[in-house]
Write an enzyme that holds these catalytic residues in place. Structure first.
Site, PDB file in Angstrom:
ATOM      1  N   GLN A 271       0.542  -1.340  -0.131  1.00  0.00           N
ATOM      2  CA  GLN A 271       0.400  -0.227   0.368  1.00  0.00           C
ATOM      3  C   GLN A 271       1.012   1.703   0.044  1.00  0.00           C
ATOM      4  OE1 GLN A 271      -1.813  -0.831   3.280  1.00  0.00           O
ATOM      5  NE2 GLN A 271      -0.333  -0.743   4.746  1.00  0.00           N
ATOM      6  N   ASP A 340      -0.090   0.571  13.821  1.00  0.00           N
ATOM      7  CA  ASP A 340       0.303   2.175  14.024  1.00  0.00           C
ATOM      8  C   ASP A 340       1.242   2.061  15.861  1.00  0.00           C
ATOM      9  OD1 ASP A 340      -1.727   2.208  14.949  1.00  0.00           O
ATOM     10  OD2 ASP A 340      -2.295   3.012  13.650  1.00  0.00           O
ATOM     11  N   ASP A 423      -7.974  -5.059  14.966  1.00  0.00           N
ATOM     12  CA  ASP A 423      -8.369  -2.955  13.982  1.00  0.00           C
ATOM     13  C   ASP A 423      -7.407  -3.566  12.652  1.00  0.00           C
ATOM     14  OD1 ASP A 423      -8.095  -1.099  13.980  1.00  0.00           O
ATOM     15  OD2 ASP A 423      -6.138  -0.365  15.255  1.00  0.00           O
TER      16      ASP A 423
END
Length: 572
Positions: A271, A340, A423
């Site tokens: 990505q 993250d 998540d």
């Protein structure tokens, strides 16, 4: 009449040229499809549409090749055109989109128009629509010219041999198929990992090299060979410039699509990652969001916002607090996604003994685990402050792999977790869809302790209501004891929702109702707000029976999400 050895050399040259050009043609399909997917946001359907359009236009180009009088001259012209379009198309697309997106703001600033009077309808809407669809236009044009290559090569072979060749097309198509296969391998193994503008320039250079060899070999067949040489030299210089500066230009144009200053862009194998920053003034405080910071950091994946530093704590409070507050123990926690480190940061506040985090994108993890090694000093400091260096905590085990497959490894090793937090990005791609299926949730259930809880980010119950409900129904189909959903407003995202479930015992809300307060103090969330989040508007689940669950291979949730996204964007 040419000698047998000369004709053999010509055959080898032409067949090799065809193979190289076929590889280039396939790479152009992937380049334009990949970039169009980033621009339009609907990655999978955009890629398929682009490839389909290019194949059709290649067929039209094959028909049009009959109108070329001289195959030798026509072929050289063709390679110049393809090399020029192939190397510059993405820059043109980026420029068109940037101009049409910023034009309304330029005019609004010029005439001091208020934000609610931004000129976006009529001509501006049409220009924006055409710019957004421009990848398809360039795909059709490039495909059309690529389609002319095989007929021209076939004609050249027959002219050299001075006769009709019985197996001419079979030989040419054989080289074409093999070359396309090699092109696909080069794309996956090499070009996919470099800047898209550099990949385009390198591919275009092969067209140019093929044309140059062709000129040298068939000089006497060409009407204006010296002009062709000059054209190749000029285009070679242009391609070198695009290789060196194209990505910088593209990033500058892409930066115009974001409201804030782009401070870091990185393309991984999976990505494109983009960080933006908005300066707010020293120690600016937003009391409504419970946050104090001098600037706002936004993080995007493929152009879609993943978090904003000004309100990410609201999202992560809701993701983490209910599942851990309702858990009897916090010894072993599993996080799927969350590379993250922000959800992990909040999990660590509950003093777990061990946390396992699974994320596919190793380069993304590297950025957030050691930001000073990958980001500029200012941004690195802010990212480290934001996730509190959670990914460096000695209690954390990071698995850089596909969660869908890694779950089997965890099951085989007999691991059990007190709580699981999922998540992941929204199911906007078929590869993500499998991580929202009955199959996946059922295997996660086997990893849960008997009284364990699982929480899942579940997209927007307002913008993608059917997708949100489908996630809840899918979790129920995986035979969890109690499945409940909750929601609240996250300013950067709008209305957002989560799904929570228990394996056995009391429901999540029943467990929360037994508490006097949350075990860990949060900046935003308290127990009363959390319990209120489980309440939905009247008739919210009225259509629940008509919404399908998401099974492996069905793509139900992916299709629901795509439909909701396109409707919200006004595409349909």
């Amino acid at each position: 009449m040419l000698s047998k050895d000369s004709r053999l050399l010509d055959d080898i040259l032409l067949i090799l040229t065809m193979a190289i050009l076929a590889g280039c043609g396939l790479i152009y399909e992937y380049l334009l499809s990949h970039y169009a997917g980033r621009v339009l946001g609907v990655m999978e359907s955009t890629i398929y549409t682009m490839i389909g359009l290019m194949i059709v236009s290649m067929g039209l180009g094959a028909f049009a090749a009959r109108k070329v009088r001289c195959a030798f001259n026509g072929f050289v012209y063709l390679e110049l055109i393809i090399a020029l379009l192939g190397s510059s198309a993405i820059l043109f697309i980026g420029g068109l989109i940037a101009i049409t997106q910023t034009l309304p703001h330029i005019i609004a600033d010029m005439f001091a128009l208020p934000p609610d009077m931004l000129p976006q309808g009529g001509l501006f809407n049409t220009l924006s629509f055409l710019a957004i669809k421009s990848p398809y236009f360039f795909g059709v044009v490039v495909g059309f010219f690529i389609g002319m290559e095989i007929p021209l090569i076939a004609r050249i072979r027959e002219q050299i041999h001075g006769q009709h060749l019985a197996n001419n097309l079979g030989t040419i198509y054989g080289a074409d198929y093999i070359g396309a296969g090699l092109g696909a391998a080069i794309w996956v193994l090499f070009l996919l990992s470099i800047d898209i503008s550099k990949a385009a320039a390198l591919t275009a250079s092969l067209n140019l090299i093929a044309g140059a060899f062709f000129i040298m070999r068939y000089w006497r067949h060409l009407h204006w060979p010296k002009m062709f040489v000059v054209g190749h030299i000029c285009l070679a210089v242009l391609i070198v410039v695009m290789f060196n500066y194209g990505n910088q230009w593209l990033n500058q144009m892409n930066s115009l699509l974001y409201l804030d200053k782009v401070v870091h862009v990185q393309k991984t194998n999976y990505q494109q990652l983009t960080f933006t920053e908005r300066e707010m003034g020293l120690n600016t405080t937003d009391s409504a969001l419970g946050n104090t910071q001098s600037s706002i950091i936004n993080f995007y994946i493929n152009g879609r916002l993943q978090f904003s530093s000004i309100d990410e704590h609201i999202y992560h409070d809701y993701l983490v607090a209910p599942v851990l507050a309702g858990s009897a123990r916090h010894d072993n926690i599993l996080i799927i996604g969350g590379g993250d480190g922000l959800a992990l940061r909040d999990v660590l506040k509950y003093s777990p003994k061990n946390v396992t985090l699974i994320d596919l994108d190793s380069e993304l993890i590297d950025i957030f685990q050691n930001p000073k090694d990958h980001l500029n000093a200012n941004l690195a400091r802010k990212i480290a402050h934001l996730n509190e260096n959670s990914l460096q905590d000695e209690r954390v085990t990071v698995l850089r792999s596909d969660a869908f497959l890694t779950i089997n490894t965890l099951l085989k090793s007999g691991q059990i977790f007190d709580a699981i937090i999922v998540d992941l990005p929204d199911p906007s791609h078929p590869d993500l869809n499998k991580l929202y299926t009955v199959n996946f949730y059922a295997r996660l259930k086997q990893l849960l302790a008997g009284d364990g809880i699982i929480a899942i980010q579940s997209t927007s119950p307002y913008h993608a209501k059917d997708s949100f409900i489908s996630i809840g129904k899918t979790l129920k189909a995986a035979d969890y004891n109690h499945v409940q959903q909750y929601h609240d407003n996250v300013p950067s995202f709008g209305e957002w929702g989560w799904t929570i479930a228990t394996k056995m015992g009391a429901s999540p809300l029943a467990r929360l109702n037994k508490l006097d307060k949350l075990p860990v103090e949060h900046t935003w969330l308290n127990l009363d707000i959390l319990k209120a989040a489980f309440v939905f508007p009247n008739d919210f689940y009225k259509n629940e029976e008509n919404i399908a669950i998401n099974t492996l291979g069905s793509h139900t949730l992916y299709q629901l999400h795509q439909k909701a996204w396109t409707n919200q964007q006004g595409v349909q």
